[in-house]
Motif scaffolding. Sequence first.
Motif, PDB file in Angstrom:
ATOM      1  N   ILE A 189       0.836  -1.203   0.000  1.00 55.72           N
ATOM      2  CA  ILE A 189       0.000   0.000   0.000  1.00 55.72           C
ATOM      3  C   ILE A 189       0.869   1.251   0.000  1.00 55.72           C
ATOM      4  O   ILE A 189       0.607   2.206  -0.728  1.00 55.72           O
ATOM      5  N   ARG A 190       1.911   1.262   0.808  1.00 50.31           N
ATOM      6  CA  ARG A 190       2.791   2.435   0.817  1.00 50.31           C
ATOM      7  C   ARG A 190       3.419   2.638  -0.557  1.00 50.31           C
ATOM      8  O   ARG A 190       3.495   3.758  -1.047  1.00 50.31           O
ATOM      9  N   LYS A 191       3.862   1.558  -1.188  1.00 52.86           N
ATOM     10  CA  LYS A 191       4.479   1.659  -2.514  1.00 52.86           C
ATOM     11  C   LYS A 191       3.505   2.273  -3.529  1.00 52.86           C
ATOM     12  O   LYS A 191       3.897   3.073  -4.371  1.00 52.86           O
ATOM     13  N   ILE A 192       2.240   1.930  -3.418  1.00 53.50           N
ATOM     14  CA  ILE A 192       1.227   2.394  -4.359  1.00 53.50           C
ATOM     15  C   ILE A 192       0.758   3.809  -4.026  1.00 53.50           C
ATOM     16  O   ILE A 192       0.639   4.664  -4.906  1.00 53.50           O
ATOM     17  N   VAL A 193       0.486   4.065  -2.759  1.00 49.57           N
ATOM     18  CA  VAL A 193      -0.178   5.307  -2.349  1.00 49.57           C
ATOM     19  C   VAL A 193       0.792   6.461  -2.135  1.00 49.57           C
ATOM     20  O   VAL A 193       0.565   7.568  -2.620  1.00 49.57           O
ATOM     21  N   SER A 194       1.843   6.213  -1.388  1.00 46.97           N
ATOM     22  CA  SER A 194       2.761   7.298  -1.022  1.00 46.97           C
ATOM     23  C   SER A 194       4.134   6.723  -0.671  1.00 46.97           C
ATOM     24  O   SER A 194       4.488   6.609   0.497  1.00 46.97           O
ATOM     25  N   PRO A 195       4.927   6.403  -1.691  1.00 44.23           N
ATOM     26  CA  PRO A 195       6.180   5.682  -1.450  1.00 44.23           C
ATOM     27  C   PRO A 195       7.209   6.432  -0.603  1.00 44.23           C
ATOM     28  O   PRO A 195       8.072   5.806   0.003  1.00 44.23           O
ATOM     29  N   ASN A 196       7.117   7.736  -0.548  1.00 39.66           N
ATOM     30  CA  ASN A 196       8.106   8.512   0.206  1.00 39.66           C
ATOM     31  C   ASN A 196       7.697   8.787   1.646  1.00 39.66           C
ATOM     32  O   ASN A 196       8.464   9.360   2.406  1.00 39.66           O
ATOM     33  N   MET A 197       6.507   8.389   2.025  1.00 38.83           N
ATOM     34  CA  MET A 197       6.008   8.652   3.372  1.00 38.83           C
ATOM     35  C   MET A 197       6.471   7.561   4.336  1.00 38.83           C
ATOM     36  O   MET A 197       6.548   6.389   3.972  1.00 38.83           O
TER      37      MET A 197
END
Length: 65
Positions: free
Chosen positions: A48-56
């Motif tokens: 999910i992080r990779k898809i939605v907001s990879p830098n967060m």
Amino acid sequence: MFRTLRGEMVKAGLSVSQLASKVNISEKSLRNKLNGVTEFTWNEVLEIRKIVSPNMQLEDLFKAA
């Protein structure tokens, strides 16, 4: 729950249905996880992080509110 994640989904233009499809889980399962009924798996969190907001930071993206 997960207000930051929901906000980032909106910024990315992703609906719950679209994100569930990309993570290969059912829409109902994702809704349950977003509402705190069930927990995310570690692999789901990373995907999910990779898809939605990879830098967060994970802690920020998945902070329960």
